[in-house]
Design an enzyme around this catalytic site. Structure first.
Site, mmCIF file in Angstrom:
data_model
loop_
_atom_site.group_PDB
_atom_site.id
_atom_site.type_symbol
_atom_site.label_atom_id
_atom_site.label_comp_id
_atom_site.label_asym_id
_atom_site.label_seq_id
_atom_site.Cartn_x
_atom_site.Cartn_y
_atom_site.Cartn_z
ATOM 1 N N GLU A 298 0.700 -1.453 -0.139
ATOM 2 C CA GLU A 298 -0.015 -0.035 0.116
ATOM 3 C C GLU A 298 0.849 1.291 0.026
ATOM 4 O OE1 GLU A 298 -4.149 -0.762 1.851
ATOM 5 O OE2 GLU A 298 -3.053 0.622 3.127
ATOM 6 N N HIS A 319 7.561 -27.028 -0.802
ATOM 7 C CA HIS A 319 7.022 -27.965 -1.504
ATOM 8 C C HIS A 319 5.600 -27.579 -2.332
ATOM 9 C CE1 HIS A 319 9.068 -30.998 0.791
ATOM 10 N NE2 HIS A 319 9.144 -30.436 1.545
ATOM 11 N N LYS A 433 -14.088 0.563 -4.022
ATOM 12 C CA LYS A 433 -15.089 1.137 -3.240
ATOM 13 C C LYS A 433 -16.130 1.566 -3.936
ATOM 14 C CE LYS A 433 -12.331 1.820 0.912
ATOM 15 N NZ LYS A 433 -11.811 2.530 1.797
#
Ligand code: PA5
Length: 466
Positions: A298, A319, A433
């Site tokens: 951010e 793995h 948003k």
């Protein structure tokens, strides 16, 4: 002994000259941060927070010993004494730091182990009905408190969770008792959450104006839940204070490991390494990596720039992701956190018949095996063309965690300034948003609703059953 940076596994990838050439840029970033002339300079309260916060020198309570700091401890004691469960409601910077610290200092199985502190559940960190609807069931027959955390006080995810869980508490205890079990951490003067808390009479804690969410773990945002989990918040701040002092002394990267980390990742970024993978060999570090990813992603990911922060836990992910790291696209580097002392250890026993062929490890501790996994991996990844920056951390104490938190925060700021971005804003977070609010028909967003629905097409209509 403090955190050390081992640069030897990046040597073939970064020359001394390349680092030296960055010295003026590091000095400039240091000056801009400390003189308060950098972009986003209204959000640099975290820089002196470790000393200012407990001393009461933050903007909201200047000049007095911080009564809020003592209230955090008192509230934590009350929650420990009257609750089996604390639900922390928050998203992004308003929950990651607390969760990271709690799991780092205790265990990722904190809620499952025997202890005399409350279980801690997290809510409001997604919009999942499945996740939220589990909580009332988990709380059945238990005493519960809520810590609702939102700096803006308007973030949808935690606001929805708070509405649901507040009702759950009021149904359980009645309004008056529920009120004594709800703690709100938000802006000192404004925002919906602030207004609700004042109207309902909830105890409130402050997110200082000049501290952004992802830099707020050492305020009430992180400190209250961390203290509820029984961790020593004085020691956490002590470690951060030591880091604050150590990393302010000089901008010389040979003496300032925080700036050396910032400079090394900057050199690698400019050479085309686009992804930084945070590596640890301990599952208890996983949420720290999540916190770190938010902090760096951010802060730096803007203006079409920035390293992509990723994370793995080894040997688990050797793995799964190990193949890619060893032989995939060569644009990755790793930052590895290793610990001098293990959290706890276990000796591998001897089997007289050696049917599993493991007696070559008999008498050795797991930490010894884990460190050899690190040794083998760092060399293999180097051979595969992956630079490694290794952070050597003395132990898993509160003090060292406080030191590490501040190390990452300051390195992030310096790194962002060197990159030429404002490390303290997050304008890109608004894009989803706006669209979501428009699609949901939130008042004020009506105009865009139809156009967005049209763009999403018929499949979306089917998806939402409307
Ligand atoms: O770092 C940030 O600023 C964000 O991640 C915020 O912490 C997050 O969006 C939550 O915001 P708020 O605390 O206002 O609810």
């Amino acid at each position: 002994m403090a955190l050390r940076l081992n640069a030897s596994y990046a040597k073939g990838f970064i020359s001394d000259d390349e680092l030296k050439q960055l010295a003026p840029a590091v000095q400039q970033a240091h000056d801009a941060l400390h003189n308060g002339t950098c972009a986003g300079n209204d959000f640099i309260g975290w820089l002196t927070l470790p000393t200012d916060y407990p001393a009461g020198n933050m903007s909201f309570e200047k000049g007095t010993a911080n009564p809020e700091f003592n209230r955090i401890k008192a509230a934590a004691k009350k929650i420990q004494s009257d609750s089996d469960i604390l639900i922390v409601i928050g998203i992004g910077g308003s929950y990651l730091g607390a969760r990271a610290a709690i799991e780092y200092l205790t265990t990722p199985n904190y809620n499952l182990i025997k202890k005399d502190t409350p279980n801690i559940y997290y809510a409001g960190n997604s919009i999942s009905g499945a996740a939220l609807s589990e909580l009332p069931e988990l709380c059945e027959g238990k005493d519960v408190s809520l810590n609702m955390i939102s700096k803006s006080g308007t973030t949808t995810e935690p606001a929805v969770a708070f509405r649901v869980l507040r009702k759950m508490l009021e149904d359980k205890y009645g309004k008056e008792e529920a009120c004594k079990r709800i703690y709100c951490t938000t802006d000192a003067n404004k925002g919906t959450l602030h207004d609700v808390a004042i109207k309902e009479g909830y105890e409130t804690f402050v997110v200082p104006d000049d501290v952004g969410g992802r830099y707020s773990v050492l305020t009430a945002v992180g400190l209250l839940p961390i203290a509820v989990a029984g961790c020593d918040i004085d020691k956490l701040l002590e470690g951060a204070q030591a880091a604050q002092a150590d990393f302010a002394k000089t901008a010389d990267i040979e003496e300032n490991v925080c700036y050396k980390y910032a400079a090394m990742r900057n050199v690698l970024y400019n050479k085309g390494y686009a992804t930084e993978i945070m590596v640890s060999y301990e599952p208890a570090y996983q949420m720290m990596s999540e916190w770190w990813k938010q902090l760096y992603g951010e802060s730096e990911g803007k203006d079409n720039k920035g390293l992509f922060p990723a994370s793995v836990i080894f040997s688990t992910d050797l793995h799964s992701m190990g193949q890619y790291i060893q032989e995939g696209v060569r644009n990755l580097f790793e930052t590895v956190c290793v610990f001098d002392k293990p959290k706890t250890d276990l000796e591998i026993g001897i089997d007289p018949e050696n049917i599993d062929g493991l007696n070559f490890l008999a008498g050795e501790n797991m930490d010894y095996v884990n460190k050899n996994a690190f040794g083998g991996t760092v060399l293999a990844h180097n051979d595969g063309g992956v630079p490694n920056i290794v952070l050597e951390i003395p132990d898993w104490s509160e003090y060292e965690l406080g030191y590490l938190i501040y190390f990452f925060e300051k390195a992030c700021a310096v790194s962002g300034i060197m990159l030429g971005v404002n490390p303290f804003n997050q304008p890109g977070v608004e894009a989803y948003k706006k669209n979501m609010f428009a699609l949901l028909g939130k008042p004020g967003y009506e105009k865009e609703q139809a156009a967005l629905a049209e763009r999403l097409g018929d499949n979306f209509k089917k998806l939402i059953n409307k």
